[in-house]
Design a protein around this motif. Structure first.
Motif, PDB file in Angstrom:
ATOM      1  N   THR A 113      -4.471  10.896  -8.956  1.00 43.04           N
ATOM      2  CA  THR A 113      -4.120  12.280  -8.661  1.00 43.04           C
ATOM      3  C   THR A 113      -4.309  12.585  -7.175  1.00 43.04           C
ATOM      4  O   THR A 113      -3.565  13.375  -6.593  1.00 43.04           O
ATOM      5  N   ARG A 116      -1.302  11.333  -5.251  1.00 44.97           N
ATOM      6  CA  ARG A 116      -0.164  12.204  -5.523  1.00 44.97           C
ATOM      7  C   ARG A 116      -0.303  13.537  -4.800  1.00 44.97           C
ATOM      8  O   ARG A 116       0.696  14.125  -4.364  1.00 44.97           O
ATOM      9  N   SER A 117      -1.528  14.013  -4.653  1.00 41.87           N
ATOM     10  CA  SER A 117      -1.756  15.270  -3.945  1.00 41.87           C
ATOM     11  C   SER A 117      -1.516  15.105  -2.450  1.00 41.87           C
ATOM     12  O   SER A 117      -1.013  16.027  -1.788  1.00 41.87           O
TER      13      SER A 117
END
Length: 304
Positions: A113, A116-117
């Motif tokens: 995550t 992806r951020s």
């Protein structure tokens, strides 16, 4: 008699459905008022002003189609349209290709995550800040990038003052800023593709490129069409990057339609003609949107 009375009392009462219409209207009222005040009313007012001669110093005077006749005969308008189209083609082509690669890599190679951020980080930077930073980086004399080019043996490039380089430079700066957001939209579309299709293709011996061509691209078509419509509309409205860096120069080489509209409205106070230019841009965007939606069959999915 008593048995009938007992059965009547024990029968469950029907629950009345509460009418939530008033509550729903209360919730949507603020958004509706905002839509009418900040979108519908300015749109209708702008269309009306496009048929008038209006300079803010005098009341609007109805002139019919004179502004549109002047627009058709205006060489600066056609040059601005050509410059805008060139910008949109470069921006959309590079941005879509890079964003698609990033989205596929996020889906196939990582589940982090955090990573992806990080892809979305450039989108959190405002257009003005990004334009100022790249204005320094790409400066002909003091820019870090040109210093690097000289260090490896190349001549410095006038990114912001060259008629050849200015539009590609602006387009690539905005690609850097928006590619993460576009990749996130495409990544959401990739998540809707069933994983068993990839497993079946892998069992049949298909490689990554074959699965991308035969599974990913066809099934991603509706989301891709929506993303292209959104990004094309946004690209036609480019203004702040050019306003900060080149202000339409050199020699109108970066004077896009939004810049020309701004100059007529707030530089020459020709609000009637600026409104006609805005309506022309609206018509162009509507034609492009409906044509693209129809050609791409965006309303249909191969998963159905």
């Amino acid at each position: 008699m008593s048995t009938a009375t007992t059965s009547t009392r024990s029968a469950p009462k029907r629950r009345r459905h509460k009418d939530d219409t008033k509550l729903a209207l209360m919730f949507i009222a603020p958004a509706t008022v905002g839509l009418l005040v900040f979108l519908v009313w300015p749109l209708l007012t702008g269309i009306y002003y496009s048929f008038t001669e209006y300079t803010t110093l005098t009341p609007p005077t109805w002139v019919g189609l004179d502004n549109y006749a002047a627009l058709v005969a205006d060489p600066v308008f056609w040059n601005s349209l050509k410059v805008t189209v060139l910008y949109v083609v470069i921006n959309i082509a590079v941005q879509t290709a890079v964003a698609l690669v990033i989205a596929v890599l996020m889906q196939r190679l990582t589940q982090s995550t955090i990573l992806r951020s990080l892809v979305l980080t450039p989108y959190l930077v405002s257009n003005v800040v990004a334009a100022i930073v790249f204005l320094w980086i790409l400066d002909t004399q003091l820019g870090v990038f040109n210093i690097f080019l000289q260090w490896i043996g190349f001549d410095p490039v006038s990114f912001w003052s060259s008629e050849t380089w200015v539009i590609p430079t602006v387009a690539l700066v905005n690609v850097w800023r928006h590619m993460g957001y576009t990749a996130l939209l495409l990544f959401a579309g990739l998540q809707s593709i069933p994983s068993h299709l990839y497993e079946a293709a892998r069992t049949d011996g298909a490689g990554e490129i074959a699965m991308f061509r035969r599974i990913t691209l066809p099934l991603l078509r509706p989301i891709m069409a929506l993303v292209l419509i959104m990004t094309i509309i946004g690209s036609f409205q480019v203004f702040d990057t050019i306003s900060v860096t080149t202000q339409g120069g050199p020699a109108d080489a970066s004077k896009v339609l939004q810049m020309y509209i701004y100059e007529n409205a707030f530089g020459q106070y020709q609000f009637g003609y600026a409104s006609a230019l805005s309506v022309a841009l609206l018509v162009i965007l509507m034609i492009i949107t409906f044509t693209q939606y129809w050609l791409s069959n965006a309303g249909k999915s191969d998963l159905d």
